[in-house]
Design an enzyme around this catalytic site. Sequence first.
Site, PDB file in Angstrom:
ATOM      1  N   HIS A 144      23.760  32.410  55.653  1.00  0.00           N
ATOM      2  CA  HIS A 144      22.512  32.000  56.318  1.00  0.00           C
ATOM      3  C   HIS A 144      21.925  30.838  55.503  1.00  0.00           C
ATOM      4  O   HIS A 144      22.497  29.759  55.474  1.00  0.00           O
ATOM      5  CB  HIS A 144      21.604  33.230  56.422  1.00  0.00           C
TER       6      HIS A 144
ATOM      7  N   HIS B   7      28.580  28.231  64.177  1.00  0.00           N
ATOM      8  CA  HIS B   7      27.258  28.825  64.365  1.00  0.00           C
ATOM      9  C   HIS B   7      27.363  29.930  65.398  1.00  0.00           C
ATOM     10  O   HIS B   7      28.128  29.813  66.348  1.00  0.00           O
ATOM     11  CB  HIS B   7      26.251  27.757  64.843  1.00  0.00           C
TER      12      HIS B   7
ATOM     13  N   ASP C 145      23.349  22.740  58.069  1.00  0.00           N
ATOM     14  CA  ASP C 145      23.528  22.782  56.623  1.00  0.00           C
ATOM     15  C   ASP C 145      24.623  21.864  56.109  1.00  0.00           C
ATOM     16  O   ASP C 145      24.784  21.707  54.903  1.00  0.00           O
ATOM     17  CB  ASP C 145      23.832  24.221  56.185  1.00  0.00           C
TER      18      ASP C 145
HETATM   19  N1  CMC Z   1      35.391  27.942  58.932  1.00  0.00           N
HETATM   20  C1  CMC Z   1      36.550  28.388  59.434  1.00  0.00           C
HETATM   21  N2  CMC Z   1      36.661  29.248  60.449  1.00  0.00           N
HETATM   22  C2  CMC Z   1      35.524  29.683  60.991  1.00  0.00           C
HETATM   23  C3  CMC Z   1      34.260  29.256  60.540  1.00  0.00           C
HETATM   24  C4  CMC Z   1      34.224  28.359  59.473  1.00  0.00           C
HETATM   25  N3  CMC Z   1      33.066  27.918  58.996  1.00  0.00           N
HETATM   26  N4  CMC Z   1      33.304  29.858  61.269  1.00  0.00           N
HETATM   27  C5  CMC Z   1      33.930  30.632  62.168  1.00  0.00           C
HETATM   28  N5  CMC Z   1      35.277  30.524  61.992  1.00  0.00           N
HETATM   29  C6  CMC Z   1      36.320  31.148  62.814  1.00  0.00           C
HETATM   30  C7  CMC Z   1      36.471  32.614  62.458  1.00  0.00           C
HETATM   31  O1  CMC Z   1      37.436  32.812  61.452  1.00  0.00           O
HETATM   32  C8  CMC Z   1      36.885  33.182  63.795  1.00  0.00           C
HETATM   33  O2  CMC Z   1      38.247  32.878  63.991  1.00  0.00           O
HETATM   34  P1  CMC Z   1      39.213  33.960  64.714  1.00  0.00           P
HETATM   35  O3  CMC Z   1      38.686  34.064  66.112  1.00  0.00           O
HETATM   36  O4  CMC Z   1      40.562  33.375  64.596  1.00  0.00           O
HETATM   37  O5  CMC Z   1      39.032  35.220  63.936  1.00  0.00           O
HETATM   38  C9  CMC Z   1      36.093  32.369  64.810  1.00  0.00           C
HETATM   39  O6  CMC Z   1      35.880  31.106  64.154  1.00  0.00           O
HETATM   40  C10 CMC Z   1      34.763  32.983  65.199  1.00  0.00           C
HETATM   41  O7  CMC Z   1      34.031  33.212  63.995  1.00  0.00           O
HETATM   42  P2  CMC Z   1      33.004  34.382  63.753  1.00  0.00           P
HETATM   43  O8  CMC Z   1      32.943  34.696  62.290  1.00  0.00           O
HETATM   44  O9  CMC Z   1      33.282  35.501  64.708  1.00  0.00           O
HETATM   45  O10 CMC Z   1      31.651  33.676  64.217  1.00  0.00           O
HETATM   46  P3  CMC Z   1      30.207  34.203  63.926  1.00  0.00           P
HETATM   47  O11 CMC Z   1      29.383  33.805  65.080  1.00  0.00           O
HETATM   48  O12 CMC Z   1      30.212  35.633  63.526  1.00  0.00           O
HETATM   49  O13 CMC Z   1      29.786  33.380  62.612  1.00  0.00           O
HETATM   50  C11 CMC Z   1      28.835  31.852  61.141  1.00  0.00           C
HETATM   51  C12 CMC Z   1      28.861  32.362  62.579  1.00  0.00           C
HETATM   52  C13 CMC Z   1      27.748  30.766  61.009  1.00  0.00           C
HETATM   53  C14 CMC Z   1      28.456  33.001  60.168  1.00  0.00           C
HETATM   54  C15 CMC Z   1      30.213  31.297  60.781  1.00  0.00           C
HETATM   55  O14 CMC Z   1      30.568  30.223  61.632  1.00  0.00           O
HETATM   56  C16 CMC Z   1      30.311  30.862  59.319  1.00  0.00           C
HETATM   57  O15 CMC Z   1      30.616  31.682  58.439  1.00  0.00           O
HETATM   58  N6  CMC Z   1      30.082  29.544  59.024  1.00  0.00           N
HETATM   59  C17 CMC Z   1      30.050  29.069  57.665  1.00  0.00           C
HETATM   60  C18 CMC Z   1      28.721  29.413  57.040  1.00  0.00           C
HETATM   61  C19 CMC Z   1      27.605  28.520  57.556  1.00  0.00           C
HETATM   62  O16 CMC Z   1      27.750  27.293  57.629  1.00  0.00           O
HETATM   63  N7  CMC Z   1      26.446  29.130  57.855  1.00  0.00           N
HETATM   64  C20 CMC Z   1      25.252  28.385  58.270  1.00  0.00           C
HETATM   65  C21 CMC Z   1      24.839  28.704  59.647  1.00  0.00           C
HETATM   66  S1  CMC Z   1      23.612  27.550  60.240  1.00  0.00           S
HETATM   67  C22 CMC Z   1      22.195  27.852  59.299  1.00  0.00           C
HETATM   68  C23 CMC Z   1      21.585  29.167  59.555  1.00  0.00           C
HETATM   69  O17 CMC Z   1      21.311  29.510  60.731  1.00  0.00           O
HETATM   70  O18 CMC Z   1      21.317  29.870  58.605  1.00  0.00           O
END
Ligand code: CMC
Length: 427
Positions: free
Chosen positions: A267, A306, A362
């Site tokens: 986050h 996201h 970010d």
């Molecule tokens: N790098 C590589 N792969 C990713 C990433 C990433 N940053 N984010 C998602 N994926 C992949 C994930 O491995 C999954 O692949 P598969 O379907 O093959 O298993 C797919 O994309 C869907 O991901 P998810 O984890 O189910 O998506 P989510 O909605 O649960 O997660 C997130 C959202 C923001 C936590 C995630 O994209 C992430 O960890 N990003 C990096 C951390 C980040 O930049 N966070 C800041 C968010 S914006 C500021 C805020 O709101 O706080």
Amino acid sequence: MPDTLTITDNRTGRQYDVPVADGTIRAMDLRQIKVNEEDFGLMTYDPALQNTASCRSGITFIDGDRGILMYRGYPIEQLAEHSTYLETAYVLLHGKLPSAAALETWTEQVTLHTMLHENIKHLMRAFRYNAHPMGVFLSTVGALSTFYPDAKQIFDEGLRELHIQRLIAKTPSIAAYAYRHMTGRFYVYPDNDLSFTGNFLNMLFKMAEAKYRPNPTLERALEVLFILHADHEQNCSTNAMRSIGSSQADPYSAMAGAAAALYGPLHGGANEAVLRMLEQIGSVANVAGFIKRVKAGETRLMGFGHRVYKSYDPRAKIIKKTADEVFEVTGKNPLLDIALELERIALEDDYFVSRKLYPNVDFYSGLIYQAMGFPLEMFSVLFAIPRTAGWLAQWEEMLADSEQKIARPRQIYTGSEQRDYVGMGER
Ligand code: CMC
């Protein structure tokens, strides 16, 4: 056609008509679906609340597919261009743009409250020299509840307004003290002649000069970053704010919990994680190898992806422009080239394209903060300052919502059946 959903329970053959409103059904309407009289009734299972609307809200609108973000109906691009953080905070809290007189009063009221009780200094001094400033920040916000016991009277509108003004005014002061603590410098009192962000820069960076004069480009850049971070509907920390607030805790305690949720690397900690990632990659030549590791599932591309945006985060677009303006003053952040190359490759690569992973807010904000002289540990604190407005607006909206009660989800129990306690000698 009536707006209903007909559900057939194949366990019993019975049919149910459930009303559909605003694209949702009420989870409680499922409770009537039972296999027999003893049955508790059907529930939904939604870990991480991925498909559950937990409230009705008129504050922030996001269309994740089209990359739209609006506060109270005003597009984020317009607010970032024309507004200030304090005016945006007013919009979030009061629902519409203020008149000139209302903005003046609001600014005066907030500015009056920028000072911290002297005991806060002693409290902060008790932290170790290397304490993470976000840990210091959230502890201090929580501690403020002990300075203002009347904040417990959350249904008193006048007191609520007073504590909202206090929180908005004091978060930059707390953040600046936390920064001065980690850098071993004396704490600087607020200068109320300066703007909200100008004064924040003063409390952070003033040294021996009689009067601190903020650089106008950096002062405005912070203003834009604060506007972009002011609210983002039901994100993890806002959900924490509402959840803690639903027990009728005072706003300082609820906000300490919200700040704790923001601390996590998924986050508010993400921009810190982006910078660490860029430093670890080290050079443009290593980018392709790093992307390979991401695709192999060994690591994540921080600052990408996201839960809601499935296209370019509109905030990231604005931030890229702000970054250029800041680098004109500070010189280019040497990590920028690595970030641009990461973005270029990721936007062309099927792994990222097929998963709709785009840069989020970010990805570039950390580069700006670093160029402005902030250590990485301060990044999540810089996020918490403006998000205070969003947390408080959401908290007030929740208190006024007659449908809200104490947040208390259900569970599917997966533990042991009843078993007897066995004395130590017989285990
Ligand atoms: N790098 C590589 N792969 C990713 C990433 C990433 N940053 N984010 C998602 N994926 C992949 C994930 O491995 C999954 O692949 P598969 O379907 O093959 O298993 C797919 O994309 C869907 O991901 P998810 O984890 O189910 O998506 P989510 O909605 O649960 O997660 C997130 C959202 C923001 C936590 C995630 O994209 C992430 O960890 N990003 C990096 C951390 C980040 O930049 N966070 C800041 C968010 S914006 C500021 C805020 O709101 O706080």
